[in-house]
Design a protein around this motif. Structure first.
Motif, PDB file in Angstrom:
ATOM      1  N   SER A 148       0.846  -1.185   0.000  1.00 18.18           N
ATOM      2  CA  SER A 148       0.000   0.000   0.000  1.00 18.18           C
ATOM      3  C   SER A 148       0.884   1.239   0.000  1.00 18.18           C
ATOM      4  CB  SER A 148      -0.905   0.014   1.228  1.00 18.18           C
ATOM      5  OG  SER A 148      -0.132   0.211   2.405  1.00 18.18           O
ATOM      6  N   GLU A 149       0.274   2.395  -0.245  1.00 16.01           N
ATOM      7  CA  GLU A 149       1.030   3.642  -0.243  1.00 16.01           C
ATOM      8  C   GLU A 149       1.698   3.868   1.102  1.00 16.01           C
ATOM      9  OE1 GLU A 149       0.064   8.384  -0.148  1.00 16.01           O
ATOM     10  OE2 GLU A 149      -1.096   7.150  -1.530  1.00 16.01           O
ATOM     11  N   LYS A 150       0.986   3.620   2.186  1.00 16.95           N
ATOM     12  CA  LYS A 150       1.566   3.859   3.514  1.00 16.95           C
ATOM     13  C   LYS A 150       2.689   2.875   3.816  1.00 16.95           C
ATOM     14  CE  LYS A 150      -2.173   6.363   5.756  1.00 16.95           C
ATOM     15  NZ  LYS A 150      -3.078   6.470   6.920  1.00 16.95           N
ATOM     16  N   GLU A 151       2.563   1.642   3.336  1.00 18.38           N
ATOM     17  CA  GLU A 151       3.655   0.691   3.553  1.00 18.38           C
ATOM     18  C   GLU A 151       4.930   1.167   2.864  1.00 18.38           C
ATOM     19  OE1 GLU A 151       1.691  -3.712   4.068  1.00 18.38           O
ATOM     20  OE2 GLU A 151       1.548  -2.765   2.101  1.00 18.38           O
ATOM     21  N   VAL A 152       4.783   1.752   1.690  1.00 17.21           N
ATOM     22  CA  VAL A 152       5.949   2.294   1.000  1.00 17.21           C
ATOM     23  C   VAL A 152       6.540   3.455   1.784  1.00 17.21           C
ATOM     24  CG1 VAL A 152       6.745   3.451  -1.095  1.00 17.21           C
ATOM     25  CG2 VAL A 152       5.122   1.565  -1.260  1.00 17.21           C
ATOM     26  N   VAL A 153       5.697   4.299   2.365  1.00 19.98           N
ATOM     27  CA  VAL A 153       6.182   5.433   3.152  1.00 19.98           C
ATOM     28  C   VAL A 153       6.946   4.939   4.382  1.00 19.98           C
ATOM     29  CG1 VAL A 153       5.531   7.507   4.422  1.00 19.98           C
ATOM     30  CG2 VAL A 153       4.352   6.935   2.305  1.00 19.98           C
ATOM     31  N   TYR A 154       6.455   3.866   5.028  1.00 14.99           N
ATOM     32  CA  TYR A 154       7.194   3.301   6.161  1.00 14.99           C
ATOM     33  C   TYR A 154       8.566   2.786   5.707  1.00 14.99           C
ATOM     34  CZ  TYR A 154       2.979   3.414   9.095  1.00 14.99           C
ATOM     35  OH  TYR A 154       1.879   3.817   9.825  1.00 14.99           O
ATOM     36  N   LEU A 155       8.630   2.189   4.524  1.00 12.77           N
ATOM     37  CA  LEU A 155       9.908   1.728   3.995  1.00 12.77           C
ATOM     38  C   LEU A 155      10.818   2.907   3.686  1.00 12.77           C
ATOM     39  CD1 LEU A 155       8.630  -1.112   1.652  1.00 12.77           C
ATOM     40  CD2 LEU A 155      10.084  -1.411   3.654  1.00 12.77           C
ATOM     41  N   GLN A 156      10.239   3.980   3.183  1.00 11.44           N
ATOM     42  CA  GLN A 156      11.023   5.197   2.957  1.00 11.44           C
ATOM     43  C   GLN A 156      11.612   5.702   4.273  1.00 11.44           C
ATOM     44  OE1 GLN A 156       8.264   7.895   1.187  1.00 11.44           O
ATOM     45  NE2 GLN A 156       8.390   7.000  -0.847  1.00 11.44           N
ATOM     46  N   TRP A 157      10.827   5.667   5.311  1.00 13.08           N
ATOM     47  CA  TRP A 157      11.313   6.128   6.616  1.00 13.08           C
ATOM     48  C   TRP A 157      12.515   5.296   7.071  1.00 13.08           C
ATOM     49  CZ3 TRP A 157      11.171  10.205   9.545  1.00 13.08           C
ATOM     50  CH2 TRP A 157      11.571  10.113  10.882  1.00 13.08           C
ATOM     51  N   SER A 158      12.443   3.983   6.885  1.00 10.72           N
ATOM     52  CA  SER A 158      13.574   3.147   7.292  1.00 10.72           C
ATOM     53  C   SER A 158      14.809   3.467   6.469  1.00 10.72           C
ATOM     54  CB  SER A 158      13.210   1.658   7.164  1.00 10.72           C
ATOM     55  OG  SER A 158      13.198   1.242   5.807  1.00 10.72           O
ATOM     56  N   SER A 159      14.612   3.850   5.219  1.00 10.26           N
ATOM     57  CA  SER A 159      15.737   4.273   4.384  1.00 10.26           C
ATOM     58  C   SER A 159      16.343   5.569   4.912  1.00 10.26           C
ATOM     59  CB  SER A 159      15.255   4.453   2.940  1.00 10.26           C
ATOM     60  OG  SER A 159      16.244   5.019   2.128  1.00 10.26           O
ATOM     61  N   ILE A 160      15.490   6.488   5.350  1.00  4.14           N
ATOM     62  CA  ILE A 160      15.956   7.740   5.955  1.00  4.14           C
ATOM     63  C   ILE A 160      16.795   7.443   7.199  1.00  4.14           C
ATOM     64  CG2 ILE A 160      15.195   9.807   7.195  1.00  4.14           C
ATOM     65  CD1 ILE A 160      14.762  10.135   4.266  1.00  4.14           C
ATOM     66  N   ILE A 161      16.321   6.538   8.040  1.00  2.00           N
ATOM     67  CA  ILE A 161      17.025   6.218   9.289  1.00  2.00           C
ATOM     68  C   ILE A 161      18.392   5.617   9.001  1.00  2.00           C
ATOM     69  CG2 ILE A 161      16.967   4.807  11.388  1.00  2.00           C
ATOM     70  CD1 ILE A 161      15.060   7.286  11.263  1.00  2.00           C
ATOM     71  N   ARG A 162      18.491   4.791   7.975  1.00  2.00           N
ATOM     72  CA  ARG A 162      19.780   4.198   7.636  1.00  2.00           C
ATOM     73  C   ARG A 162      20.790   5.296   7.297  1.00  2.00           C
ATOM     74  NH1 ARG A 162      23.085   2.494   3.599  1.00  2.00           N
ATOM     75  NH2 ARG A 162      24.040   0.437   3.864  1.00  2.00           N
ATOM     76  N   ASP A 163      20.385   6.246   6.466  1.00  2.00           N
ATOM     77  CA  ASP A 163      21.264   7.357   6.103  1.00  2.00           C
ATOM     78  C   ASP A 163      21.572   8.218   7.323  1.00  2.00           C
ATOM     79  OD1 ASP A 163      22.345   9.812   5.178  1.00  2.00           O
ATOM     80  OD2 ASP A 163      21.372   9.585   3.246  1.00  2.00           O
ATOM     81  N   TYR A 164      20.542   8.535   8.090  1.00  2.00           N
ATOM     82  CA  TYR A 164      20.679   9.421   9.243  1.00  2.00           C
ATOM     83  C   TYR A 164      21.616   8.828  10.296  1.00  2.00           C
ATOM     84  CZ  TYR A 164      19.105  12.429  13.118  1.00  2.00           C
ATOM     85  OH  TYR A 164      19.042  13.311  14.174  1.00  2.00           O
ATOM     86  N   SER A 165      21.517   7.518  10.528  1.00  2.00           N
ATOM     87  CA  SER A 165      22.318   6.888  11.581  1.00  2.00           C
ATOM     88  C   SER A 165      23.806   6.941  11.289  1.00  2.00           C
ATOM     89  CB  SER A 165      21.883   5.427  11.775  1.00  2.00           C
ATOM     90  OG  SER A 165      22.213   4.647  10.628  1.00  2.00           O
ATOM     91  N   TYR A 166      24.151   7.087  10.007  1.00  2.80           N
ATOM     92  CA  TYR A 166      25.560   7.156   9.635  1.00  2.80           C
ATOM     93  C   TYR A 166      26.164   8.528   9.921  1.00  2.80           C
ATOM     94  CZ  TYR A 166      29.785   7.001   6.775  1.00  2.80           C
ATOM     95  OH  TYR A 166      31.089   7.059   6.351  1.00  2.80           O
ATOM     96  N   ARG A 167      25.316   9.524  10.073  1.00  2.00           N
ATOM     97  CA  ARG A 167      25.779  10.903  10.213  1.00  2.00           C
ATOM     98  C   ARG A 167      26.123  11.241  11.661  1.00  2.00           C
ATOM     99  NH1 ARG A 167      23.590  14.360   5.701  1.00  2.00           N
ATOM    100  NH2 ARG A 167      22.977  12.899   4.072  1.00  2.00           N
TER     101      ARG A 167
END
Length: 730
Positions: free
Chosen positions: A464-483
């Motif tokens: 669903s659209e929201k499931e994709v948004v949750y996956l996007q959020w996890s992608s954001i966290i991966r990038d953010y955690s490296y910073r």
């Protein structure tokens, strides 16, 4: 001067046609018959041959190999600038080969007004680089980018002006549609002519437009960043803080700031002579774009006021989101390095005659040293910003960003990523090719029909659209955690703007970096590895509960790419969650509001199948090895079990044993990455209190049970013996 060989390069053979690129064919043409001829031409004064010879000396270090190349022919080949085919506009990269080895890497370009620059011909995508980035030509290009973003139908993900912009690109930029909440303070840079000293103003001033168009500066403070008072009063050592301020006041390279004492003075004027070079350059860019206002954090926020910092930090995301354009000082590691420094290359551009019988065209092309690509300048070692945590939301929330690197200018909006020296749009990197891997892409914020179509197209994959948004959020966290953060306690404040934007789509409850409706999947994060020069460990002082990814410092957090499709139901129930905000009332699952900032405590209560890890004598063996197979299929008959500890350090294990803490597993659910994959069942690894106290547990890792068949129920006979237990995790 050029030798006859360089004057007669066969461009019809050299430049590949679009169809060849799609088919993977690399075209090329012979240059000199051998390296000896090239060396002789260089000694006779051929500029291009001299450049190739110098490059060969650097790229082929072995004298024996260079001697071998002397009798071998030289070939020229051209490739598309970028990692993959996208928006083809011709080639620019020129590679020089001998005996299959690269001996030089150059770049070809044509003037913007040249007949060879006709984009319909798709010949050469390279364009000139302004040696003076503060020139009118450089600002005119930036204005053109902004104009196209605001008006072109090709920018389908970008918001448009309500009225048509018909002025020439060199004139003053148009206003954008009304946006709410301007920053409390802005810097008025005065007229474009630059005869007025900048000064700090209140955006509420009657002389300031209701919603002024302003530039936002994204920059690196450097090592001399001023400390600020922590929001958590229990951690303030006021005497130490004052001492640190006095020490930092003596550091010459610290950025210019506004404090309670200097506020009135800044409102009168900020002499350009007192500003560090990055700030002076930012003001020059603002004037060059025909704008009057700029926001710079160190000057627009009162740095020694806890109250002002809290207020403005909460609005910082709105600053970048509502900016007319954000200027990113990519190569400036502190405020004194500047952005508009003269660009000096290894050699002056070399002019070549161009003739094509295929296209019945002739003209002039130029060669320069190969420029660093987007990944290197923006996401790699050339960037001073890509490792800073606050910059992630500054980059993603800004609708338009001009990135100033040491070699050239880059443009990024929701529809295009462009380079000053190349008209071909920058392709996404391969590791972010999945639709939800958008941690380096502004597009997820777009609310156009095109962006909605991207999300809806994934429905065919069962998402669903929201499931994709949750996956996007996890992608954001991966990038953010490296910073990196200068203040560990900023882990949630520096992400607040992005969290609020995501919640406009999700309409969910935000819980310590996770989301209520995706909480159980959100608990399954893993520490993929450590940051350069650091070791993944539990953060101290406290900033997040152990079940939140924010409790780990020094490690990169995995995204949810392995947990895309859930197989069956969750095997655990959420009983309660309690979060204690800094200076606020406790938040529980029954609360309807959201809290995005600092917290002092948090507990999560779950109920599900639970078992002590003592049943596996090898559970803590090779704790440093994430690929250590805890259980093999031959032992239990249903799959291979892998263990991922959050802090796999020997001293952590020794302390656990010394204090009598025990480990246990709690089953969560089965997931697959792709619908036809064999399921993977995930468990949380929990650690008890001292002496085996099970009142409060701590999350210390996850276990992944990889099934060897598609049968998700095969392991149930195994977990059926486990205790059904309610556990509270802090």
């Amino acid at each position: 001067m050029l030798c006859q060989t360089c004057k007669s390069i066969d461009f019809d053979k050299l430049i590949p046609i679009e169809a060849d690129l799609e088919a993977g064919v690399v075209s090329g043409t012979k240059h000199h018959e051998n390296c000896a001829d090239l060396v002789a031409a260089a000694k006779s004064g051929c500029e291009l041959c001299a450049v190739i010879e110098r490059s060969m000396t650097v790229m082929v270090k072995q004298a024996v190999l260079r001697e071998r190349l002397m009798s071998k022919p030289i070939y020229l080949k051209m490739r598309l600038k970028g990692r993959e085919y996208t928006g083809y506009q011709g080639c620019s990269e020129l590679w020089v080969y001998c005996l299959g080895k690269t001996i030089a890497h150059l770049e070809m370009y044509v003037p913007r007004g040249s007949i060879l620059a006709n984009e319909d011909m798709k010949l050469i995508s390279g364009r000139p680089i302004c040696s003076n980035p503060a020139s009118k030509e450089s600002f005119a290009l930036a204005i053109t980018w902004i104009h196209d973003c605001l008006n072109s139908k090709e920018h389908s993900y970008c918001p448009k002006l309500s009225q048509l912009y018909i002025s020439a690109p060199s004139q003053q930029l148009p206003r954008q549609p009304t946006e709410p909440r301007p920053p409390t303070r802005l810097i008025d840079v005065g007229p474009s002519a630059g005869f007025q000293e900048p000064k700090l103003i209140l955006s509420s001033d009657s002389q300031v437009p209701i919603n002024p168009d302003f530039v936002a500066l994204s920059h690196c403070w450097g090592q001399a960043q001023l400390l600020r008072i922590s929001n958590n009063d229990t951690r303030i050592d006021l005497e130490a803080w004052i001492e640190d301020q006095n020490k930092l006041a003596k550091i010459e390279r610290r950025p210019l700031t506004t404090t309670s004492k200097t506020l009135e003075q800044r409102m009168q004027q900020i002499p350009m002579s007192t500003l560090p070079k990055t700030f002076r350059d930012a003001i020059a860019i603002t004037r060059g774009l025909g704008l009057r206002y700029i926001w710079i954090d160190s000057l627009c926020i009162i740095q020694d006021s806890k109250l002002d910092w809290e207020k403005e930090a909460a609005r910082m995301a709105d600053v970048y989101k509502n900016s007319y354009v954000t200027v990113a000082a990519e190569s400036s590691r502190d405020s004194h390095i500047g952005m508009l420094n003269e660009r000096v290359f290894d050699f002056e551009p070399i002019e070549l005659p161009f003739e094509s019988k295929t296209h019945d065209i002739h003209g002039i092309v130029y060669l320069r040293p190969a420029l660093d690509d987007w990944e290197t300048c923006i996401n790699g070692p050339r960037s001073a910003l890509c490792s800073r945590a606050w910059v992630l939301q500054e980059s993603l929330l800004a609708p338009r960003t001009i990135r100033i690197s040491s070699q050239q200018m880059f443009w990024e909006c929701r529809s295009r990523s462009l380079a000053e020296g190349n008209v071909t749009p920058m392709p996404p990197s391969k590791e972010h090719e999945k639709r939800w891997h958008w941690s380096q892409n502004k597009r997820f914020l777009a609310e156009t029909e095109d962006s909605m179509g991207v999300l809806e197209s994934l429905n065919s994959n069962g998402l669903s659209e929201k499931e994709v948004v949750y996956l996007q959020w996890s992608s954001i966290i991966r990038d953010y955690s490296y910073r990196k953060l200068s203040f560990s306690s900023d882990i949630f404040p520096a992400l607040e703007g992005l969290a609020r934007e995501f919640n406009r789509r999700l309409n969910d409850i935000y819980i310590a970096g996770l989301w209520k409706r995706d909480l159980l999947r959100g608990l399954l994060w893993k520490v993929e590895g450590s940051k350069s020069g650091e070791i993944a460990r539990e953060v101290s002082p406290y900033r997040a509960p152990s079940w939140s990814w924010a409790s780990i410092i020094g490690g990169t957090i995995s995204d949810a790419g392995d947990c895309v499709h859930r197989v069956g139901d969750y095997h655990v129930d959420i009983i309660d969650v309690e979060i204690r905000p800094v200076g606020g009332k406790p938040w529980t699952l029954n609360s309807n509001d959201n809290y995005y900032s600092e917290i002092t405590a948090g507990t999560l209560t779950l109920r599900g199948r639970w078992t002590p890890c003592s049943r596996w004598s090898r559970f803590e063996e090779k704790s440093y090895d994430p690929m250590f197979t805890l259980i093999r299929d031959s032992e239990e008959g249903f799959g291979n079990m892998f263990r991922y500890l959050d802090c796999p350090l020997e001293e952590v294990c020794e302390e656990r044993h010394k204090n009598g803490r025990t480990l246990s597993l709690l089953e969560i659910a089965a997931w697959v990455q792709n619908p036809n994959d064999f399921p993977v069942v995930y468990f949380l690894i929990l650690e008890s209190g001292d002496s085996g106290d099970e009142t409060i547990f701590k999350r210390v890792g996850v276990v992944a049970l990889h099934k060897v068949t598609a049968d998700v129920d095969g392991h149930k006979r195994w977990v059926r013996e486990w205790e059904f237990k309610e556990v509270t995790i802090a």
